[in-house]
Scaffold this motif. Structure first.
Motif, PDB file in Angstrom:
ATOM      1  N   ASN A 576       6.164  28.290 -26.783  1.00 35.20           N
ATOM      2  CA  ASN A 576       6.344  29.723 -26.490  1.00 35.20           C
ATOM      3  C   ASN A 576       5.000  30.431 -26.361  1.00 35.20           C
ATOM      4  O   ASN A 576       4.788  31.255 -25.460  1.00 35.20           O
ATOM      5  N   LYS A 577       4.077  30.112 -27.275  1.00 38.35           N
ATOM      6  CA  LYS A 577       2.738  30.711 -27.216  1.00 38.35           C
ATOM      7  C   LYS A 577       2.035  30.316 -25.921  1.00 38.35           C
ATOM      8  O   LYS A 577       1.364  31.132 -25.281  1.00 38.35           O
ATOM      9  N   SER A 578       2.181  29.036 -25.548  1.00 37.44           N
ATOM     10  CA  SER A 578       1.535  28.553 -24.328  1.00 37.44           C
ATOM     11  C   SER A 578       2.093  29.260 -23.099  1.00 37.44           C
ATOM     12  O   SER A 578       1.341  29.612 -22.175  1.00 37.44           O
ATOM     13  N   GLU A 579       3.411  29.443 -23.072  1.00 36.44           N
ATOM     14  CA  GLU A 579       4.029  30.117 -21.917  1.00 36.44           C
ATOM     15  C   GLU A 579       3.533  31.558 -21.794  1.00 36.44           C
ATOM     16  O   GLU A 579       3.299  32.056 -20.679  1.00 36.44           O
ATOM     17  N   LYS A 580       3.366  32.241 -22.959  1.00 38.38           N
ATOM     18  CA  LYS A 580       2.832  33.613 -22.936  1.00 38.38           C
ATOM     19  C   LYS A 580       1.403  33.629 -22.413  1.00 38.38           C
ATOM     20  O   LYS A 580       1.018  34.501 -21.629  1.00 38.38           O
ATOM     21  N   GLU A 581       0.597  32.640 -22.844  1.00 32.77           N
ATOM     22  CA  GLU A 581      -0.790  32.564 -22.389  1.00 32.77           C
ATOM     23  C   GLU A 581      -0.850  32.269 -20.900  1.00 32.77           C
ATOM     24  O   GLU A 581      -1.691  32.827 -20.170  1.00 32.77           O
ATOM     25  N   ILE A 582       0.032  31.415 -20.409  1.00 30.43           N
ATOM     26  CA  ILE A 582       0.092  31.107 -18.975  1.00 30.43           C
ATOM     27  C   ILE A 582       0.440  32.362 -18.183  1.00 30.43           C
ATOM     28  O   ILE A 582      -0.162  32.651 -17.137  1.00 30.43           O
ATOM     29  N   SER A 583       1.410  33.137 -18.687  1.00 28.25           N
ATOM     30  CA  SER A 583       1.805  34.391 -18.008  1.00 28.25           C
ATOM     31  C   SER A 583       0.634  35.369 -17.956  1.00 28.25           C
ATOM     32  O   SER A 583       0.388  36.024 -16.933  1.00 28.25           O
ATOM     33  N   ARG A 584      -0.113  35.461 -19.060  1.00 30.24           N
ATOM     34  CA  ARG A 584      -1.270  36.376 -19.100  1.00 30.24           C
ATOM     35  C   ARG A 584      -2.330  35.953 -18.089  1.00 30.24           C
ATOM     36  O   ARG A 584      -2.866  36.781 -17.338  1.00 30.24           O
ATOM     37  N   TYR A 615     -13.619  34.461 -12.063  1.00 30.45           N
ATOM     38  CA  TYR A 615     -12.412  33.992 -11.371  1.00 30.45           C
ATOM     39  C   TYR A 615     -12.222  32.473 -11.590  1.00 30.45           C
ATOM     40  O   TYR A 615     -11.121  32.008 -11.892  1.00 30.45           O
ATOM     41  N   GLU A 616     -13.306  31.708 -11.424  1.00 29.99           N
ATOM     42  CA  GLU A 616     -13.236  30.260 -11.623  1.00 29.99           C
ATOM     43  C   GLU A 616     -12.891  29.901 -13.060  1.00 29.99           C
ATOM     44  O   GLU A 616     -12.156  28.936 -13.321  1.00 29.99           O
ATOM     45  N   GLN A 617     -13.421  30.706 -14.011  1.00 28.10           N
ATOM     46  CA  GLN A 617     -13.138  30.448 -15.427  1.00 28.10           C
ATOM     47  C   GLN A 617     -11.664  30.671 -15.733  1.00 28.10           C
ATOM     48  O   GLN A 617     -11.036  29.873 -16.433  1.00 28.10           O
ATOM     49  N   VAL A 618     -11.093  31.746 -15.205  1.00 27.41           N
ATOM     50  CA  VAL A 618      -9.665  32.023 -15.420  1.00 27.41           C
ATOM     51  C   VAL A 618      -8.816  30.906 -14.802  1.00 27.41           C
ATOM     52  O   VAL A 618      -7.824  30.459 -15.375  1.00 27.41           O
ATOM     53  N   LYS A 619      -9.244  30.453 -13.624  1.00 32.14           N
ATOM     54  CA  LYS A 619      -8.516  29.378 -12.938  1.00 32.14           C
ATOM     55  C   LYS A 619      -8.515  28.100 -13.799  1.00 32.14           C
ATOM     56  O   LYS A 619      -7.492  27.424 -13.951  1.00 32.14           O
ATOM     57  N   ARG A 620      -9.699  27.777 -14.381  1.00 31.96           N
ATOM     58  CA  ARG A 620      -9.797  26.584 -15.231  1.00 31.96           C
ATOM     59  C   ARG A 620      -8.956  26.738 -16.496  1.00 31.96           C
ATOM     60  O   ARG A 620      -8.285  25.795 -16.929  1.00 31.96           O
ATOM     61  N   ASP A 621      -9.002  27.966 -17.064  1.00 29.81           N
ATOM     62  CA  ASP A 621      -8.210  28.217 -18.282  1.00 29.81           C
ATOM     63  C   ASP A 621      -6.723  28.066 -18.001  1.00 29.81           C
ATOM     64  O   ASP A 621      -5.968  27.529 -18.833  1.00 29.81           O
ATOM     65  N   LEU A 622      -6.309  28.503 -16.821  1.00 32.04           N
ATOM     66  CA  LEU A 622      -4.895  28.403 -16.458  1.00 32.04           C
ATOM     67  C   LEU A 622      -4.479  26.932 -16.289  1.00 32.04           C
ATOM     68  O   LEU A 622      -3.424  26.508 -16.780  1.00 32.04           O
ATOM     69  N   GLU A 623      -5.327  26.147 -15.620  1.00 32.75           N
ATOM     70  CA  GLU A 623      -5.027  24.720 -15.435  1.00 32.75           C
ATOM     71  C   GLU A 623      -4.957  23.989 -16.782  1.00 32.75           C
ATOM     72  O   GLU A 623      -4.076  23.150 -17.011  1.00 32.75           O
ATOM     73  N   LYS A 624      -5.882  24.349 -17.651  1.00 36.35           N
ATOM     74  CA  LYS A 624      -5.921  23.720 -18.968  1.00 36.35           C
ATOM     75  C   LYS A 624      -4.668  24.060 -19.775  1.00 36.35           C
ATOM     76  O   LYS A 624      -4.076  23.200 -20.446  1.00 36.35           O
ATOM     77  N   GLU A 625      -4.252  25.314 -19.704  1.00 34.12           N
ATOM     78  CA  GLU A 625      -3.073  25.737 -20.454  1.00 34.12           C
ATOM     79  C   GLU A 625      -1.797  25.117 -19.889  1.00 34.12           C
ATOM     80  O   GLU A 625      -0.860  24.805 -20.634  1.00 34.12           O
ATOM     81  N   MET A 626      -1.784  24.936 -18.565  1.00 38.10           N
ATOM     82  CA  MET A 626      -0.633  24.267 -17.952  1.00 38.10           C
ATOM     83  C   MET A 626      -0.520  22.819 -18.460  1.00 38.10           C
ATOM     84  O   MET A 626       0.577  22.329 -18.732  1.00 38.10           O
ATOM     85  N   GLU A 627      -1.670  22.135 -18.578  1.00 34.74           N
ATOM     86  CA  GLU A 627      -1.674  20.769 -19.116  1.00 34.74           C
ATOM     87  C   GLU A 627      -1.205  20.759 -20.572  1.00 34.74           C
ATOM     88  O   GLU A 627      -0.454  19.864 -20.992  1.00 34.74           O
ATOM     89  N   ASN A 628      -1.650  21.768 -21.348  1.00 36.70           N
ATOM     90  CA  ASN A 628      -1.242  21.874 -22.742  1.00 36.70           C
ATOM     91  C   ASN A 628       0.269  22.081 -22.841  1.00 36.70           C
ATOM     92  O   ASN A 628       0.947  21.462 -23.666  1.00 36.70           O
ATOM     93  N   TRP A 629       0.802  22.928 -21.983  1.00 35.59           N
ATOM     94  CA  TRP A 629       2.259  23.203 -21.975  1.00 35.59           C
ATOM     95  C   TRP A 629       3.050  21.921 -21.642  1.00 35.59           C
ATOM     96  O   TRP A 629       4.060  21.617 -22.266  1.00 35.59           O
ATOM     97  N   GLU A 630       2.539  21.178 -20.673  1.00 35.31           N
ATOM     98  CA  GLU A 630       3.206  19.933 -20.279  1.00 35.31           C
ATOM     99  C   GLU A 630       3.175  18.917 -21.425  1.00 35.31           C
ATOM    100  O   GLU A 630       4.179  18.250 -21.712  1.00 35.31           O
ATOM    101  N   SER A 631       2.037  18.799 -22.093  1.00 33.10           N
ATOM    102  CA  SER A 631       1.901  17.869 -23.212  1.00 33.10           C
ATOM    103  C   SER A 631       2.832  18.242 -24.361  1.00 33.10           C
ATOM    104  O   SER A 631       3.484  17.372 -24.957  1.00 33.10           O
ATOM    105  N   LEU A 632       2.925  19.525 -24.667  1.00 30.59           N
ATOM    106  CA  LEU A 632       3.815  19.975 -25.741  1.00 30.59           C
ATOM    107  C   LEU A 632       5.274  19.659 -25.433  1.00 30.59           C
ATOM    108  O   LEU A 632       6.037  19.254 -26.309  1.00 30.59           O
TER     109      LEU A 632
END
Length: 641
Positions: A576-584, A615-632
């Motif tokens: 749930n936390k990861s999904e909120k972070e992805i939305s942000r 912009y690139e940093q946000v993009k990387r953070d989003l990709e990383k969080e997506m991987e975290n969500w998938e792993s969870l």
């Protein structure tokens, strides 16, 4: 522990072994190797102090205890199996008296600081330690464990030893030695009268034994399981290998090959050097060089190739005459002695060319069924030989059935017929009887020689069915290998009773297991059956453990369920936390995309020099969080499953 130094023993006008030396160390596992008559049993007798060498010494500490199991022994009558076995604890009884005397002496003394009082304490401590070591507090349990392990039933404990055969009485003597726990155990053919299950039990016992073991055995599998050192007696010498029997055979072959290669190279060197000497010795300016070569050759130590006794029996069974398809058939077969049922409701059919092993504990009826087949012993039910079946029979005591007053030659010549009579001496030669030995009387032959002579009798006539009851008793390992090869090449049917696992391995296609008053048929050889029995034992053990552990398992299961629910809640919360972070992060990227895509907003946005890196940093953070969500989510799925 025991030192053998320069020992020589002569026999029959020659040396059995000459000037042999070796050490027996604590916890050594030594197998004595060599053909029949090499001197293995004699060496054990010398180590046990029952025979004196002609020269040389056997040295050991005065406190060293030795247990010796000979092949042949005189048995005492009049005691029960349990009482006779408890004689092993004569040392315990002596120690009990000694401990009581020492305790009494100490209680009467008051000179607590004197040397003699301190010696009393030391003696008492050592006696109590020895008392505990040899089983002073577990005597009854130890006796039961060893007797049961060697194949006795609890009902046998109260029976008189007189009621048992020589093989069973040998087990009692073996039990006594195992219970005495000597520092050095000398065992001469301990598996000769044991069944396969008892042999396996003895293997496990000896593997964990604290003392040293010196062992003579013709059971290759038993030697490999127990020994870590092999002393070969051959041609009056000994060769010491730090290996079990199978590895020793490989090392011996390698050693001889190396010796032969080195001797061959040395011979070439000598020939070349002699050519140079002959070439230069007559020349004045080369004479000194030739003399130096001669001196080199004189000092050269000649490489010797160890003598090896390669003599062994050589024979083949005559071709089997044609028989019917079914050579032996049993229907509802049974046998009893009075009220004692040996086996009942036995059914089988043996076809032409089949090779079958009879196995099972002693007393289960293997030899009884063999006698029913070969000697027509009375029985219930039907036993029908097939068409044109001719049986060749080797009884368990076949070697003892030979006429002791006949010579070796007479034993075979009296039985031989037709062309075979012309070749009696050649036939005897193939069984290692030649020269004057053919004129020896049977009564002076060793156990191994009698066994070879009995086998020789067996091949005088062609048979299409062989029934062999313990044919490997008293045969050395080489002779057993020849017999096995001959049986593999034999084109008739075979029934063989044996407890020798290595001998049976690969020899038979079926195993008849005698157990619980019946006969079970198994496809495969002996190791297939051993593996099956091991699996059955493991399954029973697991089932018993499962019953014992059932209450614990329920508790463990409930605890596991609670842990699982807890982990699911944790993972769901993190998802749930990861999904909120992805939305942000997605919202932040969308906002930046709008700024960069709108011309008006773009001008304002680029005033921030770091806009593109952000912009690139946000993009990387989003990709990383997506991987975290998938792993969870994967972890959650795994926990739920």
């Amino acid at each position: 522990m025991i030192s053998v130094s320069q020992v020589t023993v002569s026999f029959g006008g020659g040396s059995l072994f000459e000037d042999i030396s070796f050490l027996i160390n604590p916890r050594d596992r030594i197998g004595l190797a060599g053909k029949n008559g090499a001197g293995k049993s004699t060496l054990l007798k010398i180590l046990a102090g029952q025979q004196k060498p002609e020269s040389g010494t056997i040295s050991m500490p005065g406190s060293c205890t030795v247990g010796y199991l000979p092949q042949d022994m005189v048995h005492k009558n009049g005691k029960t199996v349990y009482d006779e076995t408890s004689e092993a604890f004569s040392e315990l009884k002596r120690l009990e008296r000694k401990i009581a005397d020492l305790s009494q002496a100490m209680s009467e003394r008051t000179d607590y600081e004197s040397e003699s009082y301190m010696q009393l304490i030391t003696d008492l401590h050592e006696s109590e330690e020895r008392f505990s070591l040899v089983g002073g507090y577990t005597m009854q349990a130890d006796i039961e464990t060893v007797l049961l392990g060697l194949g006795f039933m609890r009902t046998d404990f109260t029976r008189l030893t007189n009621d048992f055969s020589g093989g069973w009485r040998m087990r009692i003597e073996l039990a006594k030695i195992l219970l005495q726990k000597p520092e050095v155990m000398l065992l001469d053919e301990p598996t000769n009268h044991l069944d396969i299950e008892s042999i396996q039990w003895l293997e496990d016992f000896l593997k964990n034994y604290a003392g040293a073991i010196v062992l003579v055995s013709h059971d290759k599998a038993f030697l490999d399981a127990i020994t870590t050192r092999t002393i070969e007696i051959s041609m009056g010498q000994i060769f010491d290998y730090k290996a079990n029997y199978s590895k020793y055979l490989e090392l011996r072959k390698e050693r001889r090959e190396q010796q032969e290669a080195a001797a061959k190279n040395q011979e070439k060197y000598i020939e070349h050097t002699e050519e140079l000497i002959n070439k230069f010795r007559a020349k004045k300016n080369k004479a000194a060089f030739a003399q130096s070569l001669i001196k080199k050759l004189d000092k050269l130590e000649k490489i010797e190739v160890d003598d090896e006794d390669t003599s062994t029996i050589r024979f083949r069974f005559p071709p089997a005459p044609r028989s019917g398809k079914v050579v032996l058939e049993a229907a509802d077969l049974g046998k009893s002695y009075g009220d004692k049922v040996i086996f009942d409701h036995v059914n089988f059919a043996i076809e032409r060319g089949e090779k079958i092993a009879f196995v099972g504990k002693n007393g289960e009826g293997k030899s009884t069924l063999v006698r029913i087949i070969t000697e027509g012993e009375t029985h219930r039910g039907k036993l029908q030989p097939g068409y044109n079946v001719s049986i060749g029979y080797y009884a368990q005591n076949q070697a003892e059935k030979l006429d002791p007053e006949k010579t070796v030659f007479e034993t075979i010549d009296d039985e031989a017929q037709g062309d075979m009579r012309k070749n009696v001496r050649n036939l005897l030669g193939s069984f290692l009887f030649s020269g004057d030995t053919v004129e020896k009387k049977v009564k002076v032959l060793s156990g191994g020689e009698r066994a070879r002579l009995a086998l020789c009798k067996l091949i005088l006539q062609p048979h299409n069915m062989l029934i062999l009851d313990e044919p490997t008793n008293h045969l050395d390992i080489r002779s057993k290998e020849v017999l096995k090869k001959s049986l593999l090449e034999y084109d008739g049917s075979l029934i063989i009773v044996s407890h020798d696992r290595d001998f049976l391995k690969g020899l038979t296609q079926k195993v008849f297991e005698f157990t619980n008053k019946t006969v079970k048929e198994h496809i495969g050889d002996i190791y297939d059956l051993i593996q099956l029995k091991k699996l059955n034992i493991d399954e029973k053990k697991k089932a018993a453990e499962a019953i014992q552990e059932a209450p614990k398992a329920v508790n463990v299961s409930n605890e596991k369920k609670r842990e699982q629910d807890k982990e699911i809640k944790r993972l769901q919360s993190n998802i749930n936390k990861s999904e909120k972070e992805i939305s942000r992060l997605e919202a932040e990227m969308l906002q930046m995309d709008e700024q960069l895509m709108d011309p008006e907003k773009y001008k304002e946005a680029v005033k921030d020099k770091d806009i593109f890196s952000k912009y690139e940093q946000v993009k990387r953070d989003l990709e990383k969080e997506m991987e975290n969500w998938e792993s969870l989510n994967l972890q959650l799925e795994k926990v739920r499953n």
